[in-house]
Structure formats: structure tokens, C-alpha cells
Design an enzyme around this catalytic site. Structure first.
Site, short mmCIF file in Angstrom:
data_model
loop_
_atom_site.label_atom_id
_atom_site.label_comp_id
_atom_site.label_asym_id
_atom_site.label_seq_id
_atom_site.Cartn_x
_atom_site.Cartn_y
_atom_site.Cartn_z
N ASP A 495 0.94 -1.24 -0.09
CA ASP A 495 -0.02 -0.07 0.13
C ASP A 495 0.92 1.10 0.00
O ASP A 495 2.09 1.14 0.16
CB ASP A 495 -0.81 -0.06 1.13
CG ASP A 495 -1.70 1.12 1.48
OD1 ASP A 495 -2.47 1.64 0.29
OD2 ASP A 495 -1.83 1.91 2.49
N ASP A 688 -1.88 -0.69 6.00
CA ASP A 688 -1.94 -0.40 7.16
C ASP A 688 -3.37 0.33 7.44
O ASP A 688 -3.68 0.67 8.42
CB ASP A 688 -1.05 0.99 7.70
CG ASP A 688 -1.34 2.04 6.94
OD1 ASP A 688 -1.58 1.98 5.78
OD2 ASP A 688 -1.04 3.21 7.51
N ASP A 692 -7.43 -1.77 3.58
CA ASP A 692 -6.59 -2.78 3.35
C ASP A 692 -6.93 -4.15 3.88
O ASP A 692 -6.44 -5.28 3.88
CB ASP A 692 -5.15 -2.61 3.63
CG ASP A 692 -4.59 -1.31 3.03
OD1 ASP A 692 -4.64 -1.25 1.45
OD2 ASP A 692 -3.68 -0.56 3.59
#
Length: 812
Positions: A495, A688, A692
């Protein structure tokens, strides 16, 4: 957590009676709490009623209450005292399996932890502990089981048995030595018989004291209709002693030609020595997790209203209490520093053990250590509400889980033990027809040499050793099985925001009008930015502070206003004004405006546009190094982001990621991940955010950073407390090394039995050598696993690091 006492057990049959003590309230009154705690400070005994386990206050440390399928449920984690091998774990699970109210019972052999899911409406922990106690084991809260007194007592018992076996073995060997160095007939028969009787007498303490754990475990398993790992060992010891005793009592009988007291005592000494060393090695592997999870003090000093201090139990602390923490002690709860300053070690959170200074009003977390003098802290969170409790919960999941390979080894061990007994009986029958004098020795050697202890310890010892090593560096393992998955990955998906980049903006460039320097523009912008908490303002204020452009002293502005969503406006009495914010708010002409796809801030005054500040997400300092290290290890990297294409591409170029997928919604992220998996890629996801969660759950294995949303941490296999991307690389290296050690252990255990069993059946391995081989095999497995706890965090690449072994092809 629900602190109400569980309802009385219902529906219990006469096989599971409730102790009479449970009919009375178990929670102590306030006036009697100190005496009650003192009464229960010592170790619980098997014949206790275990009512302490039903106390709601005590249960806060090891039990979570929740609704399960519409019914009240509870999940507890307890230590099983008296365990020595995987068969012991199977016995405890077998005892609890069909008890009314027990939904699930799983024991981890290496950590000796019982993970128990039960219905408080149908049973109580004291009932279950009494049932387990009847089989010779004890259920204890972890803090008590891992206390110094318990460890010392257990070590002392093992050392006494080892000493008795070793002392008697040396004396028996001294009496047996003449028969090895003389020819038949050289020793008078009466003297030879006296030596036999002396050996028999010296073998009695070994049989009646040193070897009792083997006999008690075997008898317990047989009563339950099972064959445990101590069963063939006990049969071998008993048969050897009985046959040698028969030869001693009747030298002219069928067994009178030879005695095996020397082999018997040596074998018991080898086994006890191996068990003791395994116990110490287990402290070095699983014990690493234990020490982290049990670092809070039992007692702490609480400040009274008159300023004096009193020692109270940790469970008696309340929010708002002020406690005094001495040097070297852990803070008992999350709190606020009351002293002027304190130096703390937060290695559990960051992986770095360097001292950190906290000033008055700063926060400290439970489990971190005070490195200076006595410090006063006001408690803000206690017990399960602390950050430390959340970390412990994550580590507990790893310490109670059985990896897939360990479950497979346990399944193989049970039928293997039956095969061992059959093989020993067959070998004895075969040799009885060839050479009756060898039949007994061959049978005993087969019984001893084939104990599958090494096989059962191969996987959990290695994985727990790695989990402890990672935990000491601030990387928490939630599933031990994730080591196997991580070792096989060939693709890492990152990410962007908060993972490869910091969770704040940084100043990238400054454009100014003629006659204004960059330093002047930044200093004037910092005057307004210092009064705002907006991320853009904070970025400008920090940039000015870093470049020593922040204003020191009173402000020249008479009025300063923040207009929500637009910016800061400052006015002076002389009619001067200054604005910091959006282009429209600062009345910036179109020609002076920047790219609308990237974050900007503008500065203007009564004379017009002053400066344009270009901001970007700050890339984590170790992100580029981590991506390069992954590429060197044969792992491809992808950036999977919901941000704009331009922003994602900029970050990808800055850190060197191979591929970019931008503008992806949570649903699209999941689609992209599944598509990559369909191409045969083994994927690790690093994220995080709340969005996600789906991809973290769907990936082959996953990482969440320490500041991640709870949902992200719940779906991840690893939690990186420090937030450093290089920790992903270190964990991957450790996972590959762990699985290499596991394969070495399994190959050794299988090869050892493949070679040793034919040798024992052929009569080439005496019983004492079989005992030595079995002990050595278990020690070799544990010693090999202990290597994992001695790895440096940053080491040079090796050929094995660059070759993932079982990884899929590394094509783009």
C-alpha cells in the site's frame, strides 16, 4: 471484558461434579483481599479445588468473555505444568475433548499453553482444572506458571532426578567394569554375584525416583486407552529391570547369563539429561515469548492521599492512580509522566533498545522499562485496555497455534508408537529363535531408539525460536503457519499511504515572486502555520523549524483566524495582512498556480502573490533500501494504491517499485490481488489502512504496521511495531531460514529412525546406545532451532537468501 462472575455450571453429569467450594462466592472481599492473595501466591496443587481460576478478578488476566453463536462464551489461555512432549499435549486435549461446555481445547507442546474455548453456563475452569489434575498435570495462569519460584522448583526437581540417575549410573558402571575387561571365569562366582547385587541395589533409586516421570506418564496414557511417547520407554525400562533382577535372583535361570543394570541406569540418565536440556532450550525458544508477555510487575507502589506509598497487586490499580516505578522496572499501565522526566526503553514497540526521554505530561506505555531513577506516572489505561495487552494478545495467538507441519507430525506419532511396540515384539520373537540371550536387548533397543520426540519437536521448536527473535525486535507473529507461507512468496504488494510513505506531508519545493527569497517566504508562512493543526500547516512549520526559519518571539500580528477548508488569515494594526492556504483563498492568479493534481499551499499579502509551496508525501527513509533488498532476493514488488496515478507513480519511482496499480478501490485491490494469484504468484501484502483489510486477509501472507487500523492488524499475519519497511525484509529472511531449519530437522528425524531401527533390529545397537541416540536426536533438533534466535538483524546476503528455493519463477 465482562467482569461478572460466570453463571453456575448447568447440565453437568455426575462424572464432572462441581467442587463444593464453588457454591460459595470466590471473589474476596476488599478487607480480605491481601490475605486472599497471599493464600494463593504459592503453586496450586493437584488436589486443590482450583477456585482461584473462577475468580472474576483473576480471570481478567487470562480469559476473554464474549457472545459465541448467541450464547455466552469464554476463551482462556493457561499453562499446563508437567508436560514433557507432544504426547502430553495430546493427553490434555483428550481429557477435555468431550467435557460438557468445552468447545475447543488445543495444547501447544513447545509452549505448554492450553487454548480453551468454553461455555461459562455449562462448566467452570476449576472443574476443568481438576479433571486435568487427575491425569497428573496442573493448569495455572501464565503469570504464576512462569514465575521465578515455579521455574526454580521445576528446575530443582529435574536436577535432583538427573543427579540421582547420574550418581547411580557411575557406581553401577564401576561394578560392571570388571565383566568388560576380564575373561569368563577370571572373577569368582560369589564375587561376580555380589557385584550384581550391588548393581541391583543402586538401580532401585533410579527406578523408584529418577524414572518415575516416565512410568507415571505411561500409566496415565494407558488408563486413557492411549499409547504415549513414554509408553515404549517405560516398557523398555521395566523389561530391562525385571529381566536383570531375575538374572540376579536366579543366576542359573533362563535370564541368568547377563544383566543390563549399566545400560538401564545409563539410558535413564541420558533421557533425563536430554529432557533437562530440552527444558532449558525451550526457555530459550518459547521462553523468549514468555519473557515478553510476562514483563509486568506483580506488585507496584501506589501513592496514597497522604503522599506515602503502598504496595498493591497490579490488578488492584485503577485509572488515575499515581505509581512509583523504580529503575529497571516495567511500567504497569499506559500513563502520563508526573516526574520532570524519565528515560524509557520501548524496544517492545519499536525494536530499538536505545533510551528515549519522556518529559512531564508525555505518555509512556505499559511494558516499557524505566531506565533512570524512580519515576512517578499517572495511570491512564490498565489491564486489557493497554497497548501492551494488545501486543500480548497477538503473541498469544502465535504461541497457542499448531503449525500445519506440527499437526502432521503429531498425527504420524500416534500410529508410529503402535508400530514401535509391534516392531519390538516382532524383533524379540525373531531373536528368541536365533539367540535368546540377545532377544531382550534387541527388543529394548527397538523400543527406545524409535521414540518420535525429535519428529514432534522439529517444527514448533524452530518456529517458536523465530517468533521470539522477531518479537524482541518489535515484529509480532500472529500465526506460526505464516512462516511457511512467507518463505514461499515471490511477490510483495505495498500500500502507498502510511506504508511506503509517511503519514504526513513534507515540503518539496518553493516558488517565490521577485524580490522574495525562499527563506523569507518560508519564515513568513511558518508564522501562520504554527497556529494551525492542518497537515499542510504542520508540514510548513516543521520545514521552517528544520531550516531554522521558524520565528522566535512574540508575533507581529494582532489577529489570526483560521477559515475552515481555506486557510489562515492574519492582520496587523497598520493594515498589513497575510494569508496562507488555497489558491482561491489567497487570490492567486491562474498563471501562478501549480499542478492541481498535487498538494500545494500559497502565501499572499496585500501586495499580491508571495510564494507557492509544493508538498509531497514523505517517503519512508528505508523504503528504497527495502525494495532493492527484496529485488535482490528474487521478489517482485507492486504498488497497490487508491491514490491518483501521478502521486502513485512518483512514489514508485522514488522507491524503485516494479509495477504500479493506482486509483484502485478496496474492491478493485482485491480483484487485482486475485488476478496475480491466478498467475501463480505467491503474494505478501503490506498495508495499514482500514481499506486494506480484504486484501490482507486474501493474500498468502500479510504485514500490518504497528499504527495500522485494528481491522488491518486483525487480518494480518505479522505486525511491525516500528513501521520500518526493512522489517519486512528481515522477516522474509527469517522465514526462509526458519523453513530451512524445519526441513533439516524433519530430514534428520526421519533419517535417524530410518537408520537406527534396522540397526536395533539387527542387534547392532545395545540399549544404552539406543538411549544415547534418542536423546541426541532430540537435542540436535532443539539445538538446530536455537540457531534461529541468534541471527543478527542486518546481515549480508547469502546465496541461500538470493535463492528462495521453492519459490515460483521470478519472471515479471
Amino acid at each position: 471484558m465482562n467482569e461478572a462472575a460466570p453463571t453456575p455450571p448447568l447440565g453437568l453429569t455426575s462424572d464432572y461434579p462441581v467442587p463444593s467450594a464453588l457454591s460459595e462466592p470466590t471473589r474476596p472481599a476488599a478487607a480480605e483481599s491481601a490475605a486472599w492473595l497471599g493464600m494463593h501466591r504459592g503453586p496450586l496443587q493437584v488436589d486443590d479445588d482450583f477456585s482461584v481460576l473462577d475468580d472474576p478478578l483473576e480471570q481478567q488476566e487470562f480469559t476473554d468473555f464474549s457472545e459465541q453463536d448467541g450464547r455466552p462464551g469464554a476463551d482462556s489461555v493457561l499453562m499446563v505444568q508437567g508436560m514433557y512432549c507432544a504426547a502430553c499435549a495430546d493427553t490434555v486435549e483428550y481429557v477435555l475433548r468431550d467435557v460438557p461446555g468445552v468447545r475447543r481445547a488445543q495444547v501447544h507442546a513447545a509452549t505448554r499453553r492450553l487454548s480453551l474455548s468454553w461455555d461459562p453456563a455449562l462448566t467452570r475452569l476449576s472443574v476443568l482444572a481438576r479433571l486435568v489434575g487427575q491425569t497428573g498435570y496442573r493448569l495455572l495462569p501464565m503469570q504464576q506458571a512462569l514465575s521465578v519460584s515455579e521455574r526454580v522448583a521445576e528446575t530443582r526437581r529435574e536436577l535432583w532426578r538427573l543427579f540421582v540417575a547420574g550418581f547411580c549410573m557411575m557406581q553401577v558402571m564401576m561394578y560392571a567394569w570388571p565383566s568388560f575387561v576380564t575373561e569368563p571365569g577370571e572373577i569368582p562366582s560369589d564375587l561376580y554375584q555380589l557385584l550384581r547385587w550391588a548393581s541391583w541395589v543402586l538401580s532401585l533409586p533410579v527406578m523408584l525416583f529418577a524414572a518415575t516421570p516416565f512410568f507415571s506418564n505411561a500409566w496415565r496414557d494407558l488408563k486413557l486407552g492411549r499409547i504415549g511417547m513414554d509408553t515404549p520407554v517405560s516398557v523398555g525400562i521395566l523389561v530391562t529391570f525385571v529381566a536383570s533382577s531375575a538374572a540376579t535372583f536366579d543366576p542359573s535361570g533362563p535370564w541368568g547369563k547377563e544383566v543390563w543394570f549399566d545400560s538401564l541406569t545409563m539410558f535413564v540418565w541420558f533421557l533425563l539429561g536430554a529432557r533437562y536440556l530440552s527444558f532449558k532450550a525451550r526457555d530459550s525458544t518459547a521462553g523468549a515469548l514468555d519473557s515478553l508477555m510476562n514483563r509486568l510487575p506483580d506488585l507496584c507502589e501506589r501513592q496514597r492521599e497522604d503522599g506515602a506509598y503502598e504496595k498493591v497487586s497490579l490488578r488492584r490499580l485503577n485509572k488515575g492512580d499515581i505509581v512509583r516505578v523504580h529503575a529497571g522496572q516495567a511500567f504497569p499501565g499506559d500513563g502520563e509522566v508526573v516526574s520532570a522526566s524519565v528515560s524509557v526503553d520501548e524496544a517492545l514497540l519499536t525494536g530499538e533498545s536505545r533510551p528515549i526521554t519522556r518529559l512531564r505530561g508525555d505518555s509512556v506505555v505499559a511494558g516499557s522499562f524505566n531506565l533512570g531513577g524512580p519515576a512517578l506516572v499517572r495511570i491512564r489505561q490498565i489491564g486489557r485496555d493497554t497497548r501492551f495487552a494488545q501486543i500480548v494478545n497477538l503473541m498469544q495467538q502465535a504461541s497457542t497455534e499448531k503449525p500445519r507441519l506440527a499437526i502432521l507430525a503429531d498425527r504420524i506419532a500416534a500410529p508410529f508408537l503402535v508400530a514401535v511396540l509391534i516392531a519390538a515384539a516382532g524383533a524379540a520373537w525373531y531373536w528368541w529363535h536365533i539367540d535368546p540371550s540377545k532377544a531382550l536387548a534387541v527388543a529394548v533397543a527397538v523400543l527406545i531408539v524409535t521414540c518420535p520426540c525429535a519428529l514432534a519437536l522439529s517444527t514448533p521448536s524452530a518456529m517458536l525460536s523465530s517468533a521470539g527473535w522477531l518479537a524482541r525486535r518489535g515484529i509480532l507473529v500472529r500465526r506460526l503457519q505464516a512462516f511457511e507461507a512467507l518463505s514461499n512468496i515471490n511477490t510483495v504488494l505495498f500500500d502507498k499511504t502510511g506504508t511506503l510513505t509517511k503519514d504526513r506531508l513534507v515540503l518539496h519545493a518553493v516558488q517565490v515572486r521577485a524580490g522574495v527569497s525562499r527563506e523569507q517566504a518560508l519564515a513568513r508562512a511558518a508564522e501562520l502555520a504554527a497556529a494551525s493543526l492542518h497537515p499542510v500547516s504542520r508540514a510548513l512549520a516543521q520545514a521552517a523549524l528544520a531550516e531554522n526559519q521558524a520565528q522566535i518571539g512574540p508575533s507581529q500580528w494582532d489577529e489570526m483566524i483560521e477559515v475552515a477548508g481555506q486557510g489562515m488569515h492574519a492582520k496587523a494594526a497598520a493594515g498589513h495582512w497575510l494569508r496562507l492556504g488555497s489558491a482561491a483563498f489567497c487570490q492567486v492568479p491562474e498563471a501562478a498556480r501549480g499542478n492541481p493534481d498535487s498538494p500545494h499551499a500559497y502565501l499572499s499579502d496585500q501586495d499580491g502573490w508571495l510564494a507557492r509551496f509544493e508538498l509531497q508525501e514523505g517517503v519512508r527513509p528505508d523504503a528504497q533500501e527495502a525494495v532493492a533488498a527484496l529485488r535482490a532476493m528474487g521478489v517482485r514488488t507492486w504498488l497497490l494504491s487508491g491514490d491518483r496515478e501521478a502521486a502513485a507513480q512518483w512514489v514508485a519511482q522514488a522507491v524503485g517499485v516494479d509495477h504500479v496499480i493506482a486509483g484502485a478501490s478496496p474492491e478493485q485491490k482485491l480483484v487485482e490481488l486475485v488476478a496475480l494469484q491466478a498467475q501463480g504468484r505467491k503474494i505478501a501484502m503490506v498495508g495499514d489502512g482500514l481499506n486494506d483489510g480484504p486484501v490482507l486477509a486474501r493474500a498468502d501472507t500479510s504485514f500490518a504496521l504497528g499504527h495500522a487500523a485494528p481491522l488491518a492488524q486483525a487480518h494480518s499475519d505479522y505486525v511491525i511495531q516500528s513501521g520500518q519497511v526493512m522489517d519486512v525484509v528481515d522477516t522474509l529472511r527469517q522465514a526462509r531460514l526458519t523453513m530451512r531449519i524445519v526441513r533439516q530437522n524433519l530430514i534428520w528425524a526421519a533419517s535417524y529412525n530410518t537408520l537406527a531401527v534396522p540397526m536395533a533390529v539387527a542387534g547392532w545397537m545395545p540399549p544404552w546406545a539406543a538411549g544415547l541416540g534418542m536423546a541426541a536426536s532430540s537435542l540436535l533438533v532443539i539445538g538446530n532451532a536455537m540457531r534461529l534466535s541468534r541471527q543478527p538483524m542486518s546481515r549480508k546476503f547469502t546465496a541461500s537468501d538470493l535463492s528462495p528455493g521453492q519459490n515460483a519463477p521470478q519472471s515479471a
